[in-house]
Design an enzyme around this catalytic site. Structure first.
Site, PDB file in Angstrom:
ATOM      1  N   CYS A  78       0.848  -1.197   0.000  1.00 42.24           N
ATOM      2  CA  CYS A  78       0.000   0.000   0.000  1.00 42.24           C
ATOM      3  C   CYS A  78       0.887   1.253   0.000  1.00 42.24           C
ATOM      4  CB  CYS A  78      -0.995  -0.025   1.154  1.00 42.24           C
ATOM      5  SG  CYS A  78      -2.339   1.180   0.943  1.00 42.24           S
ATOM      6  N   HIS A 181      -3.750  -4.653  -0.563  1.00 47.03           N
ATOM      7  CA  HIS A 181      -3.360  -5.271   0.706  1.00 47.03           C
ATOM      8  C   HIS A 181      -3.448  -6.791   0.571  1.00 47.03           C
ATOM      9  CE1 HIS A 181      -3.249  -1.731   3.407  1.00 47.03           C
ATOM     10  NE2 HIS A 181      -4.135  -1.232   2.559  1.00 47.03           N
ATOM     11  N   GLU A 183      -2.618  -8.961   2.675  1.00 40.84           N
ATOM     12  CA  GLU A 183      -3.032  -9.524   3.967  1.00 40.84           C
ATOM     13  C   GLU A 183      -4.534  -9.388   4.206  1.00 40.84           C
ATOM     14  OE1 GLU A 183      -2.543  -5.202   4.912  1.00 40.84           O
ATOM     15  OE2 GLU A 183      -1.658  -6.653   3.523  1.00 40.84           O
TER      16      GLU A 183
END
Length: 202
Positions: A78, A181, A183
């Site tokens: 990001c 992202h 994750e």
């Protein structure tokens, strides 16, 4: 061990949780020695580019990051991806890490909602080891108002948001940056993180 750089401007715990879920040894750190001894490095980031660069400069880690990113797998996530570029025009012109040629500027799509938030489909531009095992219909999660502008040879994947938005960039060697992202991108994101970890031989 994967070093997650903790410089006070990151989505560090969600990244750590994802690596823990993958059973990958990792450490949140702001110590030069940890970064130098790591098998791979992740630079997270949320917030504004100038503030994050100020935090990085205050941490004293900029030179270490520049050196180590060229020696082992390095992933910016990001805002961490945007910091890889030469400069940003967020609020004012601000110098970045300069690890990938290009710059960061505001998404200029007046008919679309800004920030670009939510799921979007990856469009592959070049082969990349982080894409191993992925299909042609993979969606990943974004939250950002600024995007990276770079040469085609550094643009490995993009998404369509009125115009192409850089999604994954690389120097073609050790340095990678994901605007999305991983994750927070479900199974697709975990696979990308797993592929990154495997580059380090872990």
């Amino acid at each position: 061990m994967i070093a997650i750089i903790d410089y006070g401007a990151g989505n560090i715990f969600s990244v750590k949780n994802a690596l823990d879920y993958l059973n990958v040894q990792n450490k949140l750190t702001k110590e030069t020695k940890d970064i130098e001894n790591a098998d791979a490095i992740i630079l997270p980031g949320v917030g504004a580019f100038p503030w994050a660069m100020q935090k990085l400069n205050e941490s004293g880690l900029v030179d270490t990051i520049k050196e180590q990113a060229k020696q082992k797998p390095f992933l910016g996530i990001c805002l961490g991806m945007q910091l890889l570029f030469e400069k940003s025009y967020e609020f004012s012109e601000c110098e970045g890490l300069g690890l990938i040629p290009g710059y960061v500027d505001k998404i200029n799509e007046p008919n679309l909602v800004i920030p670009h938030m939510g799921w979007n489909k990856l469009e592959y531009n070049h082969d990349c080891p982080l894409f191993n095992g992925l299909g042609d219909n993979e969606y990943v999660y974004f939250v950002h108002s600024y995007k990276a502008f770079c040469e085609d040879n550094n643009l490995y994947a993009y998404v369509d948001y009125g115009s192409p938005v850089s999604a994954l960039v690389s120097d073609g060697k050790t340095i990678f940056g994901s605007q999305f992202h991983p994750e927070k991108s479900g199974k697709t994101g975990l696979k990308i993180l797993k592929n990154f970890v495997e580059l380090a031989g872990r």
